[in-house]
Design a protein around this motif. Structure first.
Motif, PDB file in Angstrom:
ATOM      1  N   PRO A  15      19.629  42.434  57.043  1.00 32.55           N
ATOM      2  CA  PRO A  15      19.562  42.299  55.587  1.00 32.55           C
ATOM      3  C   PRO A  15      19.993  40.919  55.100  1.00 32.55           C
ATOM      4  O   PRO A  15      19.468  40.400  54.122  1.00 32.55           O
ATOM      5  N   ARG A  16      20.923  40.308  55.817  1.00 40.12           N
ATOM      6  CA  ARG A  16      21.359  38.974  55.438  1.00 40.12           C
ATOM      7  C   ARG A  16      20.267  37.943  55.699  1.00 40.12           C
ATOM      8  O   ARG A  16      20.003  37.091  54.854  1.00 40.12           O
ATOM      9  N   TYR A  17      19.648  38.037  56.861  1.00 39.85           N
ATOM     10  CA  TYR A  17      18.508  37.154  57.112  1.00 39.85           C
ATOM     11  C   TYR A  17      17.450  37.362  56.020  1.00 39.85           C
ATOM     12  O   TYR A  17      16.869  36.418  55.501  1.00 39.85           O
ATOM     13  N   TYR A  18      17.222  38.619  55.703  1.00 43.19           N
ATOM     14  CA  TYR A  18      16.196  38.975  54.717  1.00 43.19           C
ATOM     15  C   TYR A  18      16.506  38.326  53.366  1.00 43.19           C
ATOM     16  O   TYR A  18      15.640  37.762  52.714  1.00 43.19           O
TER      17      TYR A  18
ATOM     18  N   THR B 152      33.761  40.252  39.640  1.00 41.32           N
ATOM     19  CA  THR B 152      32.864  41.389  39.419  1.00 41.32           C
ATOM     20  C   THR B 152      32.151  41.191  38.084  1.00 41.32           C
ATOM     21  O   THR B 152      31.961  42.132  37.320  1.00 41.32           O
ATOM     22  N   LEU B 153      31.782  39.953  37.847  1.00 43.77           N
ATOM     23  CA  LEU B 153      31.064  39.579  36.633  1.00 43.77           C
ATOM     24  C   LEU B 153      29.565  39.637  36.899  1.00 43.77           C
ATOM     25  O   LEU B 153      29.138  39.588  38.050  1.00 43.77           O
ATOM     26  N   PRO B 154      28.758  39.670  35.825  1.00 46.59           N
ATOM     27  CA  PRO B 154      27.320  39.468  36.025  1.00 46.59           C
ATOM     28  C   PRO B 154      27.077  38.108  36.653  1.00 46.59           C
ATOM     29  O   PRO B 154      27.845  37.159  36.423  1.00 46.59           O
ATOM     30  N   LYS B 155      26.012  38.013  37.428  1.00 43.46           N
ATOM     31  CA  LYS B 155      25.663  36.789  38.156  1.00 43.46           C
ATOM     32  C   LYS B 155      25.701  35.553  37.245  1.00 43.46           C
ATOM     33  O   LYS B 155      26.274  34.531  37.607  1.00 43.46           O
ATOM     34  N   SER B 156      25.133  35.689  36.046  1.00 39.14           N
ATOM     35  CA  SER B 156      24.987  34.532  35.156  1.00 39.14           C
ATOM     36  C   SER B 156      26.324  34.042  34.599  1.00 39.14           C
ATOM     37  O   SER B 156      26.433  32.918  34.126  1.00 39.14           O
ATOM     38  N   GLU B 157      27.343  34.882  34.646  1.00 41.13           N
ATOM     39  CA  GLU B 157      28.637  34.480  34.077  1.00 41.13           C
ATOM     40  C   GLU B 157      29.648  34.047  35.132  1.00 41.13           C
ATOM     41  O   GLU B 157      30.793  33.711  34.817  1.00 41.13           O
ATOM     42  N   SER B 177      29.225  39.256  42.865  1.00 38.12           N
ATOM     43  CA  SER B 177      28.255  38.921  41.819  1.00 38.12           C
ATOM     44  C   SER B 177      26.859  38.581  42.326  1.00 38.12           C
ATOM     45  O   SER B 177      25.957  38.369  41.536  1.00 38.12           O
ATOM     46  N   ASN B 178      26.675  38.504  43.638  1.00 39.34           N
ATOM     47  CA  ASN B 178      25.408  38.070  44.226  1.00 39.34           C
ATOM     48  C   ASN B 178      25.088  36.613  43.906  1.00 39.34           C
ATOM     49  O   ASN B 178      23.993  36.146  44.199  1.00 39.34           O
ATOM     50  N   MET B 179      26.019  35.902  43.309  1.00 39.22           N
ATOM     51  CA  MET B 179      25.857  34.476  43.054  1.00 39.22           C
ATOM     52  C   MET B 179      26.402  33.752  44.276  1.00 39.22           C
ATOM     53  O   MET B 179      27.553  33.960  44.653  1.00 39.22           O
ATOM     54  N   GLU B 180      25.573  32.934  44.907  1.00 42.77           N
ATOM     55  CA  GLU B 180      26.040  32.176  46.074  1.00 42.77           C
ATOM     56  C   GLU B 180      26.742  30.912  45.590  1.00 42.77           C
ATOM     57  O   GLU B 180      26.137  30.069  44.943  1.00 42.77           O
ATOM     58  N   MET B 181      28.026  30.819  45.890  1.00 44.46           N
ATOM     59  CA  MET B 181      28.768  29.640  45.458  1.00 44.46           C
ATOM     60  C   MET B 181      28.935  28.666  46.618  1.00 44.46           C
ATOM     61  O   MET B 181      29.026  29.077  47.774  1.00 44.46           O
ATOM     62  N   GLU B 190      34.294  35.178  50.019  1.00 42.83           N
ATOM     63  CA  GLU B 190      33.828  36.321  50.801  1.00 42.83           C
ATOM     64  C   GLU B 190      32.862  37.103  49.909  1.00 42.83           C
ATOM     65  O   GLU B 190      33.272  37.728  48.925  1.00 42.83           O
ATOM     66  N   ASN B 191      31.580  37.007  50.230  1.00 45.32           N
ATOM     67  CA  ASN B 191      30.570  37.681  49.420  1.00 45.32           C
ATOM     68  C   ASN B 191      30.393  39.126  49.860  1.00 45.32           C
ATOM     69  O   ASN B 191      30.334  39.410  51.052  1.00 45.32           O
ATOM     70  N   VAL B 192      30.323  40.017  48.893  1.00 41.59           N
ATOM     71  CA  VAL B 192      30.036  41.420  49.208  1.00 41.59           C
ATOM     72  C   VAL B 192      28.626  41.745  48.714  1.00 41.59           C
ATOM     73  O   VAL B 192      28.350  41.637  47.523  1.00 41.59           O
TER      74      VAL B 192
END
Lengths: 207, 207
Positions: A15-18, B152-157, B177-181, B190-192
């Motif tokens: 999933p990460r590659y994806y 745990t903010l929205p991606k845009s914030e 947030s699915n935002m890659e920093m 640590e991204n979840v």
């Protein structure tokens, strides 16, 4: 293409590659070397080569990976294009967060039932689905036959729901309850322990 | 004891060992063979030996592992006994679920600030902490100097909050947030990605 032999540890990395390949595709990138991909993903290039070799490999010496071909192949391996129905048991904060913020359609999952016991939640609608009382779950499950269930119930309430769902043919559980279940052989439980990554973060900050 | 060289992939498995060993301890189990531990944890015995050898190993041929010694060692490696302060930015459903249901104290984390922008949430109390407006975060952070932040903010914030927190010395981010920093060198993110394990579940059910 000996997919049956792909180790679960490799599957877990797909999933990460994806995700990364999807972002590359969006940005118009057509090919990438294992070195570049490894730098972006913070894994070693040899790990990437080893992982992708598990299902035939896609890299060509001196060319790198064809981003779209690799993306489609992983999509196919993860069978993301086949939609699969799922129930959610437990519409508290975590269940609500998942139902509202996760792009289930993009993951090939269609939510067809939401269940809780809280009278303030039962009867409300979320993503077009009416939250039903957990006592109605048996009737719904017999009719809708979902293959997956998402368990976001308190630990103490999880086991009876798990058993009910298993008895009605649910084959996969995404379990957030911290309750360790012993599934029958043809049933898969994927436990999510959110705190594991917090511990990893702490280690990385303080080492 | 060359801990600096423990690969991150091994570190990521330690919280799981820690959980299983904790359960063994609770059930009164004093020692366990790598074979038994591997059956419980569904990893190979050689993987376990290899992992634990990274920090000196604890097994004795024919004896197995001393459960408590191994548990304490992992606790020490993960420095769980040192409490560390954390802010949470984003008290929506996910943030609320984490704040209310995760046993932060047991993980060596003390929440000292909660922030949101929603007027219905700002001013309420959670786990004894008043939720403050995100505009007050700079003042709180300068005073309380947390080392960790949970996003745990929205991606845009997310990005402005991340930058603010980095500029005030936060060294570790648990990012939902699915935002890659792209963090500075001394900062860890640590991204979840919750959906990754759902994809793995699908694969395991449908393969």
């Amino acid at each position: 293409m000996k997919r049956e032999n792909v180790p679960l540890t490799v599957i877990r990395r797909l999933p990460r590659y994806y995700r990364y390949l999807g972002e590359l595709l969006k940005s118009g990138c057509m090919r990438i070397s294992s070195k570049e991909l490894s730098e972006r993903m913070h894994v070693t290039a040899s790990q990437i080569r080893q992982d992708l070799n598990c299902f035939g490999g896609f890299g060509q010496q001196g060319y790198g990976y064809n981003v779209e071909a690799l993306y489609r192949e992983i999509e196919d391996i993860l069978s993301i294009n086949e939609t699969c129905d799922a129930f959610v048991a437990g519409i508290g904060h975590l269940g609500t967060a998942l139902v509202n913020h996760l792009d289930f359609a993009h993951l090939g999952v269609r939510l067809t039932g939401l269940f809780d016991i809280n009278p303030e939640v039962v009867g409300t609608r979320m993503q077009g689905i009416r939250v039903a009382h957990i006592d109605e779950a048996a009737e719904h499950i017999a009719r809708l036959k979902p293959r997956l269930a998402i368990l976001t119930l308190p630990k103490s309430e999880t086991l009876p729901v798990f058993r009910l769902f298993v008895s009605h043919g649910v084959k996969g559980f995404w379990n957030f309850s911290n309750m360790e279940m012993v599934p029958p052989e043809d049933v898969v439980v994927e436990n999510v322990h959110l705190s594991d990554s917090l511990m990893t973060l702490r280690y990385r900050v303080f080492q």
